[in-house]
Write an enzyme that holds these catalytic residues in place. Structure first.
Site, mmCIF file in Angstrom:
data_model
loop_
_atom_site.group_PDB
_atom_site.id
_atom_site.type_symbol
_atom_site.label_atom_id
_atom_site.label_comp_id
_atom_site.label_asym_id
_atom_site.label_seq_id
_atom_site.Cartn_x
_atom_site.Cartn_y
_atom_site.Cartn_z
ATOM 1 N N GLY A 8 0.839 -1.199 0.000
ATOM 2 C CA GLY A 8 0.000 0.000 0.000
ATOM 3 C C GLY A 8 0.872 1.246 0.000
ATOM 4 O O GLY A 8 1.496 1.568 1.008
ATOM 5 N N PHE A 158 -0.576 7.413 13.505
ATOM 6 C CA PHE A 158 -1.276 8.587 14.036
ATOM 7 C C PHE A 158 -0.949 9.872 13.273
ATOM 8 O O PHE A 158 -1.338 10.953 13.712
ATOM 9 C CB PHE A 158 -0.939 8.770 15.516
ATOM 10 N N CYS A 272 -10.360 9.716 7.613
ATOM 11 C CA CYS A 272 -10.336 8.855 8.810
ATOM 12 C C CYS A 272 -11.459 9.064 9.811
ATOM 13 O O CYS A 272 -12.075 8.084 10.246
ATOM 14 C CB CYS A 272 -9.002 9.026 9.519
HETATM 15 N N1 NAD Z 1 -4.529 9.040 5.436
HETATM 16 C C1 NAD Z 1 -4.178 9.183 6.685
HETATM 17 O O1 NAD Z 1 -3.865 10.287 7.140
HETATM 18 C C2 NAD Z 1 -4.155 8.007 7.616
HETATM 19 C C3 NAD Z 1 -3.528 8.145 8.864
HETATM 20 C C4 NAD Z 1 -3.505 7.034 9.721
HETATM 21 C C5 NAD Z 1 -4.067 5.835 9.328
HETATM 22 N N2 NAD Z 1 -4.660 5.722 8.100
HETATM 23 C C6 NAD Z 1 -5.177 4.401 7.708
HETATM 24 O O2 NAD Z 1 -4.199 3.798 6.853
HETATM 25 C C7 NAD Z 1 -4.837 2.987 5.833
HETATM 26 C C8 NAD Z 1 -4.394 3.463 4.463
HETATM 27 O O3 NAD Z 1 -4.795 4.807 4.314
HETATM 28 P P1 NAD Z 1 -4.226 5.703 3.138
HETATM 29 O O4 NAD Z 1 -4.759 7.078 3.373
HETATM 30 O O5 NAD Z 1 -2.761 5.516 2.998
HETATM 31 O O6 NAD Z 1 -4.969 5.028 1.879
HETATM 32 P P2 NAD Z 1 -4.629 5.189 0.337
HETATM 33 O O7 NAD Z 1 -5.861 4.908 -0.420
HETATM 34 O O8 NAD Z 1 -3.907 6.473 0.109
HETATM 35 O O9 NAD Z 1 -3.553 3.999 0.067
HETATM 36 C C9 NAD Z 1 -3.855 2.668 0.101
HETATM 37 C C10 NAD Z 1 -3.106 1.979 -1.035
HETATM 38 O O10 NAD Z 1 -3.241 0.553 -0.902
HETATM 39 C C11 NAD Z 1 -3.247 -0.007 -2.218
HETATM 40 N N3 NAD Z 1 -3.778 -1.363 -2.166
HETATM 41 C C12 NAD Z 1 -5.044 -1.772 -1.866
HETATM 42 N N4 NAD Z 1 -5.114 -3.117 -1.878
HETATM 43 C C13 NAD Z 1 -3.870 -3.576 -2.182
HETATM 44 C C14 NAD Z 1 -3.295 -4.880 -2.333
HETATM 45 N N5 NAD Z 1 -4.032 -5.974 -2.132
HETATM 46 N N6 NAD Z 1 -1.986 -4.978 -2.671
HETATM 47 C C15 NAD Z 1 -1.230 -3.867 -2.859
HETATM 48 N N7 NAD Z 1 -1.714 -2.614 -2.722
HETATM 49 C C16 NAD Z 1 -3.012 -2.464 -2.377
HETATM 50 C C17 NAD Z 1 -4.091 0.965 -3.013
HETATM 51 O O11 NAD Z 1 -3.881 0.850 -4.405
HETATM 52 C C18 NAD Z 1 -3.629 2.320 -2.428
HETATM 53 O O12 NAD Z 1 -2.592 2.899 -3.201
HETATM 54 C C19 NAD Z 1 -6.327 3.120 6.105
HETATM 55 O O13 NAD Z 1 -6.712 2.048 6.930
HETATM 56 C C20 NAD Z 1 -6.443 4.419 6.880
HETATM 57 O O14 NAD Z 1 -7.570 4.433 7.732
HETATM 58 C C21 NAD Z 1 -4.697 6.779 7.238
HETATM 59 O O1 UPG Z 2 -9.627 22.161 15.685
HETATM 60 C C1 UPG Z 2 -9.823 21.564 14.610
HETATM 61 C C2 UPG Z 2 -8.927 20.592 14.104
HETATM 62 C C3 UPG Z 2 -9.232 19.958 12.909
HETATM 63 N N1 UPG Z 2 -10.378 20.261 12.238
HETATM 64 C C4 UPG Z 2 -10.717 19.538 10.991
HETATM 65 O O2 UPG Z 2 -10.662 18.138 11.257
HETATM 66 C C5 UPG Z 2 -10.302 17.434 10.078
HETATM 67 C C6 UPG Z 2 -9.175 16.439 10.354
HETATM 68 O O3 UPG Z 2 -7.991 17.149 10.618
HETATM 69 P P1 UPG Z 2 -6.650 16.447 11.128
HETATM 70 O O4 UPG Z 2 -6.973 15.568 12.250
HETATM 71 O O5 UPG Z 2 -5.656 17.502 11.362
HETATM 72 O O6 UPG Z 2 -6.181 15.619 9.835
HETATM 73 P P2 UPG Z 2 -6.183 14.065 9.458
HETATM 74 O O7 UPG Z 2 -5.124 13.889 8.438
HETATM 75 O O8 UPG Z 2 -7.563 13.617 9.138
HETATM 76 O O9 UPG Z 2 -5.667 13.311 10.781
HETATM 77 C C7 UPG Z 2 -6.541 12.624 11.666
HETATM 78 O O10 UPG Z 2 -6.812 11.312 11.161
HETATM 79 C C8 UPG Z 2 -5.624 10.514 10.945
HETATM 80 C C9 UPG Z 2 -6.090 9.227 10.296
HETATM 81 O O11 UPG Z 2 -6.507 8.279 11.192
HETATM 82 C C10 UPG Z 2 -4.919 10.314 12.276
HETATM 83 O O12 UPG Z 2 -3.767 9.527 12.081
HETATM 84 C C11 UPG Z 2 -4.551 11.666 12.870
HETATM 85 O O13 UPG Z 2 -3.951 11.496 14.150
HETATM 86 C C12 UPG Z 2 -5.818 12.512 13.012
HETATM 87 O O14 UPG Z 2 -5.485 13.824 13.470
HETATM 88 C C13 UPG Z 2 -9.952 18.500 9.046
HETATM 89 O O15 UPG Z 2 -11.047 18.689 8.171
HETATM 90 C C14 UPG Z 2 -9.703 19.730 9.872
HETATM 91 O O16 UPG Z 2 -9.944 20.920 9.170
HETATM 92 C C15 UPG Z 2 -11.267 21.208 12.738
HETATM 93 O O17 UPG Z 2 -12.315 21.472 12.145
HETATM 94 N N2 UPG Z 2 -10.958 21.841 13.920
#
Ligand code: NAD
Ligand code: UPG
Length: 480
Positions: A8, A158, A272
């Site tokens: 991923g 996180f 998320c």
């Molecule tokens: N985006 C964030 O800020 C954030 C932060 C913390 C946790 N997470 C969690 O992390 C996970 C991934 O989130 P993301 O934002 O990186 O998603 P994303 O969609 O950006 O990336 C996921 C990737 O996985 C690939 N994929 C799916 N199935 C696959 C397979 N079988 N083999 C190889 N590749 C495969 C997809 O093509 C995609 O590129 C989710 O569970 C999300 O909730 C996201």
């Molecule tokens: O005081 C605040 C803070 C944030 N936001 C909104 O909340 C959303 C989420 O913001 P933020 O949490 O900063 O970004 P994410 O990338 O979604 O990160 C959250 O979601 C991730 C995916 O799980 C976690 O890893 C992070 O810890 C968690 O902060 C956005 O639309 C922000 O504009 C507000 O409206 N008010």
């Protein structure tokens, strides 16, 4: 040399692995994905995601100990530690639709690991998953294990988008959950040794598997709950003449509460918060805890209420109709410093305005026209699947135009909605904008970034969330 493979290459897999590679030059890190264009982009000068500082980190290690590849099988087979960071979207059909996490991609990754592995592996859950997922994954891996031993660890991420690199460099904590067996503890130590290359030991928390899985859902639920709490207050502020910024400042000064994450807004977005809370709600329901489920569901209901309330403010202020009127939307990403639009409140606000037949002109410095058109035509939750499974050629929403300049977006507009807090929107020449707009000219600030008094002096009618209302707005209905 220890070998890490991450399945991923998305917002989590890409930056997380780039930082591991940078901080651990003695470890080889390969990020694999089924999406050919995504991997090609990671190998090019135009990375697939916009994240401050990311390009610098990637450039320092790519081709040395950081690689991006579509050869999923080979790199899984070679690795000692496999991170799984694939999509875990909300289910759209079947049991738990609209709430439960869809583990299709996780399961297919686990099956792939089971099929191609020839040596013992540590498999790390990096994606956010329901509690007890590790148990299911273990069953898949060990069902036909051919004598290979697997240890499953939960190591939720996180990082927040827009600050991912800083968050990864200096995490508040790294959480590692594992089995309480000697083998499980050994696996925890192996992963801990990777992070210990740059994270102080007291910030690495080791727990059992279920605590680690649940802590991720709990952390997001608590964070989102703070935003819904302050947004609920914003409605009361508007009704009473209090100012939400003053209220959050006063409340946040209490060291037991703290000042972070108390900014009132048009609503939280991002891939998320909503997904993870829906998932938490579903888990509570499945465990016979309807009261707990209802408690957390309310966080999402208030967020929906806040977005509806904003649209209602726009429409009611403009003589109860925006039909045929041009509304400029400044900002489409779910927060500043990212091009990510997943669950951005801008989608709901634009759909609300389009539902009342507005003409919408959108400008965001990081979001493409194609992405905006996709977002406005896609069904709920469809966006969170690998890109090749999303609709190929979505229908274009005709009343929407996407432009590359805030002045162009606002030209001849009746109203402006600020939906992302991009810094550049704070310093626009609002006099110039006012001069080129229809009158009366409205500003609806969904992020409280403009100075309402200054804009009122220019002649704008201004709505700022949770702030004392403009005389114009005072008698208009606020609730959707
Ligand atoms: N985006 C964030 O800020 C954030 C932060 C913390 C946790 N997470 C969690 O992390 C996970 C991934 O989130 P993301 O934002 O990186 O998603 P994303 O969609 O950006 O990336 C996921 C990737 O996985 C690939 N994929 C799916 N199935 C696959 C397979 N079988 N083999 C190889 N590749 C495969 C997809 O093509 C995609 O590129 C989710 O569970 C999300 O909730 C996201
Ligand atoms: O005081 C605040 C803070 C944030 N936001 C909104 O909340 C959303 C989420 O913001 P933020 O949490 O900063 O970004 P994410 O990338 O979604 O990160 C959250 O979601 C991730 C995916 O799980 C976690 O890893 C992070 O810890 C968690 O902060 C956005 O639309 C922000 O504009 C507000 O409206 N008010």
């Amino acid at each position: 040399m220890v070998k890490i493979c991450c399945i991923g290459a998305g917002y989590v897999g890409g930056p997380t692995m780039a930082v591991i590679a940078l901080k651990c030059p003695h470890i080889e890190v390969v990020v694999v994905d089924i999406s050919v264009p995504r991997i090609a982009a990671w190998n090019s000068d135009q990375l697939p995601i916009y994240e401050p500082g990311l390009e610098d980190v990637v450039k320092q290690c790519r081709g040395k100990n950081l690689f991006f590849s579509t050869d999923v099988e080979k790199h899984i087979a070679d690795a000692d530690i496999i991170f799984v960071s694939v999509n875990t979207p909300t289910k759209t059909r079947g049991l738990g639709a609209g709430k439960a996490a869809d583990l299709t991609y996780w399961e297919s990754a686990a099956r792939m690991i089971a099929d191609v592995s020839k040596s013992n592996k540590i498999v790390v859950e990096k994606s956010t998953v329901p509690v007890k997922t590790a148990e299911a994954i273990e069953k898949i891996l060990t069902h036909n294990s051919k004598g290979i031993e697997y240890q499953i660890l939960s190591n939720p991420e996180f990082l927040a988008e827009g600050t991912a690199i800083d968050d990864l460099f200096k995490p508040d904590r790294v959480l590692i959950g594992g089995r309480e067996t000697p083998e499980g503890q050994k696996a925890i130590q192996a992963l801990k040794a990777v992070y210990a290359n740059w994270v102080p030991e007291d910030r690495i928390i080791c727990t059992n598997l279920w605590s680690a899985e649940l802590s991720k859902l709990a952390a997001n639920a608590f964070l989102a709950q703070r935003i819904s709490s302050v947004n609920a207050m914003s409605a009361l502020c508007e009704a009473t003449g209090a100012d939400v910024a003053e209220v959050s400042h006063a409340v946040g000064k209490d060291s037991r509460i703290g000042s972070k994450f108390l900014n009132s807004s048009v609503g939280f977005g991002g891939s998320c918060f909503q997904k993870d809370i829906l998932n938490l709600v579903y888990i509570c329901e499945c465990n016979g805890l309807p009261e707990v489920a209802t408690y957390w569901k309310q966080v999402i209901k208030i967020n929906d209420y806040q977005k509806n309330r904003f649209v209602n403010r726009v429409v009611s202020s403009m003589f109860n109709t925006v039909s045929g009127k041009k509304i400029a939307v400044l900002g489409f990403a779910f927060k500043k410093d990212t091009g990510d639009t997943r669950e951005t409140p801008a989608i709901d606000v634009c759909k609300g305005l389009l539902g009342d037949k507005a003409r919408v002109s959108i400008y965001d410095p990081q979001v493409t026209e194609d992405q905006i058109q996709r977002d406005l035509s896609m069904n709920k939750f469809d966006w969170d699947h690998p890109i090749h499974l999303q609709p190929m050629s979505p229908t274009t929403v005709k009343q929407v135009s996407v432009v590359w300049d805030a002045y162009e977006a606002t030209k001849d507009a009746h109203g402006i909605c600020i939906l992302t807090e991009w810094d550049e929107f704070k310093n626009l020449d609002y006099q110039r904008i006012y001069d080129n707009m229809q009158k009366p000219a409205f500003v609806f600030d969904g992020r409280n970034i403009v100075n309402p008094e200054k804009l009122r002096e220019i002649g704008f009618i201004v709505y700022s969330i949770g702030k004392p209302l403009d005389a114009w707005l005072r008698d208009m209905p606020a609730v959707a």
